[in-house]
Design a protein around this motif. Structure first.
Motif, mmCIF file in Angstrom:
data_model
loop_
_atom_site.group_PDB
_atom_site.id
_atom_site.type_symbol
_atom_site.label_atom_id
_atom_site.label_comp_id
_atom_site.label_asym_id
_atom_site.label_seq_id
_atom_site.Cartn_x
_atom_site.Cartn_y
_atom_site.Cartn_z
ATOM 1 N N ASN A 76 0.861 -1.184 0.000
ATOM 2 C CA ASN A 76 0.000 0.000 0.000
ATOM 3 C C ASN A 76 0.892 1.228 0.000
ATOM 4 N N PRO A 77 0.827 2.081 -1.017
ATOM 5 C CA PRO A 77 1.735 3.225 -1.097
ATOM 6 C C PRO A 77 1.539 4.238 0.003
ATOM 7 N N TYR A 78 0.426 4.154 0.769
ATOM 8 C CA TYR A 78 0.158 5.139 1.810
ATOM 9 C C TYR A 78 0.335 4.567 3.223
ATOM 10 N N LYS A 79 0.697 3.302 3.336
ATOM 11 C CA LYS A 79 0.620 2.610 4.619
ATOM 12 C C LYS A 79 1.491 3.244 5.686
ATOM 13 N N ASP A 80 2.695 3.758 5.301
ATOM 14 C CA ASP A 80 3.597 4.318 6.291
ATOM 15 C C ASP A 80 3.297 5.785 6.564
ATOM 16 N N VAL A 81 2.206 6.299 6.005
ATOM 17 C CA VAL A 81 1.870 7.697 6.215
ATOM 18 C C VAL A 81 0.602 7.852 7.036
ATOM 19 N N LYS A 82 -0.456 7.149 6.668
ATOM 20 C CA LYS A 82 -1.738 7.277 7.339
ATOM 21 C C LYS A 82 -2.431 5.927 7.334
ATOM 22 N N ARG A 83 -3.356 5.748 8.252
ATOM 23 C CA ARG A 83 -4.213 4.586 8.191
ATOM 24 C C ARG A 83 -5.092 4.715 6.957
ATOM 25 N N VAL A 84 -5.331 3.580 6.271
ATOM 26 C CA VAL A 84 -6.049 3.606 5.012
ATOM 27 C C VAL A 84 -7.420 4.241 5.165
ATOM 28 N N GLU A 85 -8.107 3.976 6.267
ATOM 29 C CA GLU A 85 -9.468 4.484 6.411
ATOM 30 C C GLU A 85 -9.506 6.003 6.602
ATOM 31 N N ASP A 86 -8.354 6.626 6.900
ATOM 32 C CA ASP A 86 -8.324 8.076 7.104
ATOM 33 C C ASP A 86 -8.044 8.838 5.813
ATOM 34 N N LEU A 87 -7.697 8.122 4.732
ATOM 35 C CA LEU A 87 -7.245 8.788 3.521
ATOM 36 C C LEU A 87 -8.336 9.633 2.876
ATOM 37 N N SER A 88 -9.592 9.203 2.987
ATOM 38 C CA SER A 88 -10.660 9.902 2.294
ATOM 39 C C SER A 88 -10.804 11.340 2.768
ATOM 40 N N GLN A 89 -10.299 11.640 3.970
ATOM 41 C CA GLN A 89 -10.397 12.982 4.504
ATOM 42 C C GLN A 89 -9.102 13.773 4.318
ATOM 43 N N ASP A 90 -8.167 13.223 3.584
ATOM 44 C CA ASP A 90 -6.827 13.807 3.540
ATOM 45 C C ASP A 90 -6.270 13.798 2.127
ATOM 46 N N TYR A 91 -6.996 14.387 1.189
ATOM 47 C CA TYR A 91 -6.601 14.320 -0.213
ATOM 48 C C TYR A 91 -5.350 15.166 -0.436
ATOM 49 N N THR A 92 -4.232 14.478 -0.656
ATOM 50 C CA THR A 92 -2.951 15.168 -0.712
ATOM 51 C C THR A 92 -1.896 14.271 -1.338
ATOM 52 N N PHE A 93 -0.640 14.725 -1.318
ATOM 53 C CA PHE A 93 0.520 13.913 -1.692
ATOM 54 C C PHE A 93 1.107 13.388 -0.381
ATOM 55 N N HIS A 94 1.178 12.077 -0.235
ATOM 56 C CA HIS A 94 1.515 11.502 1.062
ATOM 57 C C HIS A 94 3.009 11.277 1.268
ATOM 58 N N ARG A 95 3.791 11.526 0.247
ATOM 59 C CA ARG A 95 5.242 11.348 0.403
ATOM 60 C C ARG A 95 5.944 12.254 -0.605
ATOM 61 N N ILE A 96 7.020 12.893 -0.197
ATOM 62 C CA ILE A 96 7.834 13.751 -1.062
ATOM 63 C C ILE A 96 9.224 13.137 -1.173
ATOM 64 N N GLU A 97 9.741 13.024 -2.404
ATOM 65 C CA GLU A 97 11.081 12.466 -2.607
ATOM 66 C C GLU A 97 11.871 13.324 -3.578
ATOM 67 N N VAL A 98 13.103 13.647 -3.218
ATOM 68 C CA VAL A 98 14.018 14.341 -4.129
ATOM 69 C C VAL A 98 15.259 13.483 -4.306
ATOM 70 N N ILE A 99 16.087 13.839 -5.283
ATOM 71 C CA ILE A 99 17.331 13.101 -5.512
ATOM 72 C C ILE A 99 18.417 13.769 -4.680
ATOM 73 N N GLU A 100 18.754 13.168 -3.581
ATOM 74 C CA GLU A 100 19.605 13.791 -2.570
ATOM 75 C C GLU A 100 21.011 14.098 -3.060
ATOM 76 N N HIS A 101 21.535 13.305 -4.005
ATOM 77 C CA HIS A 101 22.924 13.528 -4.426
ATOM 78 C C HIS A 101 23.041 14.612 -5.500
ATOM 79 N N PHE A 102 21.914 15.179 -5.959
ATOM 80 C CA PHE A 102 21.972 16.310 -6.881
ATOM 81 C C PHE A 102 22.195 17.600 -6.097
ATOM 82 N N PRO A 103 22.731 18.637 -6.757
ATOM 83 C CA PRO A 103 22.955 19.912 -6.058
ATOM 84 C C PRO A 103 21.656 20.494 -5.508
ATOM 85 N N GLU A 104 21.756 21.132 -4.358
ATOM 86 C CA GLU A 104 20.656 21.856 -3.725
ATOM 87 C C GLU A 104 19.367 21.029 -3.611
#
Length: 314
Positions: free
Chosen positions: A106-134
């Motif tokens: 489940n792509p959201y499992k480590d962020v919220k309980r599945v049953e709470d997602l309907s009230q939380d329409y958003t992006f649940h995880r942010i990822e950047v490429i850490e070894h790139f500048p800034e």
């Protein structure tokens, strides 16, 4: 030149490919096969546009081809498609085994309980490429998208959740973004080609809206573009601080009745296809028919966004 033969041009990524003395009885599929040698794009990955998306089985005559016209080809070579797959794979493998196992279930499992997602329409995880500048600047851009008032209101309206919003490697220069599994993951190119800076925020947000449209429609067809244009309008209308709209409560917004009336006509969508219903000409005014035809024609920006989209190629 015979009345049954024509010459025309194909525009592919800024290059013009001449097509000389073609029979009007040739099919779109035969044209795609001809373009393989000139572009390196397999016929099954080609999309030809002339007023609307052209279907393989139609003849040039049935598509109203005439001498001197210019059609647009969109598509990616096998090599470009492989680049997208490798980019997706590389970034995915940056996750720990533990994190990957969670997302496989489940792509959201480590962020919220599945049953709470309907009230939380958003992006649940942010990822950047850490070894790139800034990387902190890249993260701020993604956070700004996540917190954008228009985006937030739009996602709530359409009840969309996105598992991961991530940075796409700028080395993948033919791709601006992609949406995997209808919102499990959306990846956006944030940096300029030379990696010396970052792309302008409005441009990145337009790509995000394009990829969010793939939550509903997979193909870049009329339905897709109708919804995408709707989202580009809604993202302004729903951000009352930017559009000058009127705030009713913390969650509700409204615009003038006249705008609502126009929206109902312009953005009514779903099943209308060009040539799909001859009775429409009897029920709609000339002005309304012209408005619908205008909705189908792609702008240069929309064509570029289609070409830079990796969704559906993975």
């Amino acid at each position: 030149m015979s009345q049954d033969t024509i010459s025309f041009q194909v525009n592919f990524k800024g290059n013009i490919i001449p097509v000389e003395s073609w029979s009007l009885d040739n099919t779109i599929h035969e044209l795609k096969e001809y373009l393989v040698e000139n572009t390196g794009v397999p016929s099954e990955f080609q999309k030809l546009l002339y007023k609307s998306v052209l279907k393989d089985e139609k003849t040039l005559r049935e598509c109203n081809f005439k001498s001197g016209i210019k059609i647009t080809l969109m598509g990616s070579s096998k090599e470009e498609i492989q680049v997208v797959k490798e980019a997706d794979s590389k970034i995915t493998h940056q996750l720990s085994n533990k994190s990957r196992s969670k997302y496989a279930i489940n792509p959201y499992k480590d962020v919220k309980r599945v049953e709470d997602l309907s009230q939380d329409y958003t992006f649940h995880r942010i990822e950047v490429i850490e070894h790139f500048p800034e990387p902190e600047k890249a993260r701020k851009i993604l956070e700004r998208l996540k917190d954008d008032k228009g985006i937030r209101a739009l996602m709530k309206k359409h009840k969309w959740n996105v598992g991961t919003l991530q940075e796409l490697s700028p080395s993948e220069r033919t791709i601006l973004g992609f949406n995997r599994n209808r919102g499990q993951l959306i990846s956006l190119r944030l940096r300029t080609d030379d990696m010396e800076g970052f792309r302008h925020y409005p441009e990145i947000r337009k790509v995000l809206l394009h990829e969010l449209t793939h939550n509903v429609w997979s193909e870049h067809d009329d339905n897709f573009h109708r919804l995408n244009r709707q989202l580009n309008k809604e993202v302004v209308d729903l951000d009352w601080t930017a559009s000058g709209g009127n705030k009713i409560s913390n969650d509700e917004f409204y615009n003038s009745p006249e705008e609502d009336k126009v929206d109902e006509k312009a953005w009514q969508g779903g099943t209308f296809l060009l040539g799909g219903n001859s009775d429409r000409s009897k029920t709609l005014s000339k002005r309304e028919l012209l408005a619908e035809a205008a909705l189908i024609r792609l702008t240069k920006e929309e064509e570029e966004l289609n070409e830079g989209c990796g969704s559906g190629k993975l």
